[in-house]
Enzyme design. Sequence first.
Site, short mmCIF file in Angstrom:
data_model
loop_
_atom_site.label_atom_id
_atom_site.label_comp_id
_atom_site.label_asym_id
_atom_site.label_seq_id
_atom_site.Cartn_x
_atom_site.Cartn_y
_atom_site.Cartn_z
N ASN A 111 -5.96 -31.80 8.73
CA ASN A 111 -7.05 -32.38 9.05
C ASN A 111 -6.18 -34.14 9.82
O ASN A 111 -5.08 -34.13 9.81
CB ASN A 111 -6.81 -33.89 7.41
CG ASN A 111 -7.84 -34.79 7.62
OD1 ASN A 111 -8.49 -34.75 8.59
ND2 ASN A 111 -7.22 -35.76 6.76
N HIS A 113 -5.95 -38.19 10.99
CA HIS A 113 -6.46 -39.51 10.75
C HIS A 113 -5.85 -39.92 11.95
O HIS A 113 -4.64 -40.76 12.38
CB HIS A 113 -4.70 -39.26 9.60
CG HIS A 113 -4.84 -40.39 9.19
ND1 HIS A 113 -5.74 -40.96 7.98
CD2 HIS A 113 -3.58 -41.67 8.77
CE1 HIS A 113 -5.42 -42.63 7.56
NE2 HIS A 113 -4.04 -42.53 8.23
N ASP A 145 -2.10 -31.46 2.16
CA ASP A 145 -1.90 -30.65 0.63
C ASP A 145 -2.49 -31.41 -0.79
O ASP A 145 -3.06 -32.42 -0.35
CB ASP A 145 -0.16 -30.80 0.80
CG ASP A 145 0.42 -32.56 0.78
OD1 ASP A 145 -0.94 -33.38 0.82
OD2 ASP A 145 1.46 -32.35 0.43
N GLY A 147 -2.45 -34.17 -2.09
CA GLY A 147 -2.04 -35.97 -1.94
C GLY A 147 -2.52 -36.17 -1.29
O GLY A 147 -3.37 -35.45 -0.10
N ASP A 149 -2.87 -37.79 2.39
CA ASP A 149 -2.49 -37.63 4.17
C ASP A 149 -1.30 -37.77 3.89
O ASP A 149 -0.29 -38.16 4.80
CB ASP A 149 -2.89 -39.07 4.32
CG ASP A 149 -4.25 -39.39 5.04
OD1 ASP A 149 -5.32 -38.56 4.79
OD2 ASP A 149 -4.72 -40.96 4.90
C1 GRF Z 1 -10.80 -40.51 13.18
O1 GRF Z 1 -10.69 -41.04 13.76
C2 GRF Z 1 -10.57 -39.36 12.09
O2 GRF Z 1 -8.95 -39.63 12.17
C3 GRF Z 1 -11.09 -40.45 11.08
O3 GRF Z 1 -12.45 -40.95 11.71
C4 GRF Z 1 -13.13 -40.34 12.31
C5 GRF Z 1 -14.15 -39.88 12.77
O4 GRF Z 1 -14.26 -39.75 13.98
N1 GRF Z 1 -10.83 -40.17 9.70
P1 GRF Z 1 -15.49 -38.47 14.56
O5 GRF Z 1 -16.46 -38.46 13.54
O6 GRF Z 1 -14.85 -37.38 14.17
O7 GRF Z 1 -15.81 -39.59 15.46
#
Ligand code: GRF
Length: 205
Positions: A111, A113, A145, A147, A149
């Site tokens: 993922n 973040h 995992d 949790g 993030d």
């Molecule tokens: C990204 O910054 C991601 O980390 C967050 O939401 C945003 C998604 O952007 N969870 P996109 O849909 O890929 O343009």
Amino acid sequence: MAPTPARLVVLVSGAGTNLQALLDACADPAYGAQVVAVGADRDGIEGLARAERAGVPTFVARVKDYTSREHWDRAVADKVDAFDPDLVVSAGFMKLAGAAFLERFGGRYINTHPALLPSFPGMHGARDALEHGVRITGATLFVVDDGVDTGAIVAQVAVPVEDDDTVETLHERIKVAERAMLVDTVGRMAREGWKVDGRRVRLGR
Ligand code: GRF
């Protein structure tokens, strides 16, 4: 003969600019990966339209169409499994994976973040960093995992906070760096493999 490209399933909930960066990278056979499917938890989003324009199969699983969150989680796992992925990428997918999903894809579900974890986990990474007043934030790619993030970190990129930033300008600047990090790291994972050893993730075989 070129090695078989790694199979990626990408999960999205919105604009899908991270997905687009992966789709663009995968157009080059040397990248070593292909997006074999895109899944979402809602219809009518630009992320799905991007997949359709690229000729990539899509699927949607909305929580409200299932009798429980566990049922939804198993359904998503089945839909992802049908595409036999080597790596599942949550790219702006705004749902937490449940036990059934992690049982099947643990260690190969990543993922991205928009903050430097472990600071500012949760739904509002960019906003929370701005409100806290940090001068450096960024993005983190991690192995999911159970949790929020908290998983082992694969890659991070730092992004400065400017004096006149709003949540929007900061998040947009983070996303530019985030996309580059995602493309670079997923490509390396696809070509070189990876190993999760406790909290440490190593690229390479
Ligand atoms: C990204 O910054 C991601 O980390 C967050 O939401 C945003 C998604 O952007 N969870 P996109 O849909 O890929 O343009």
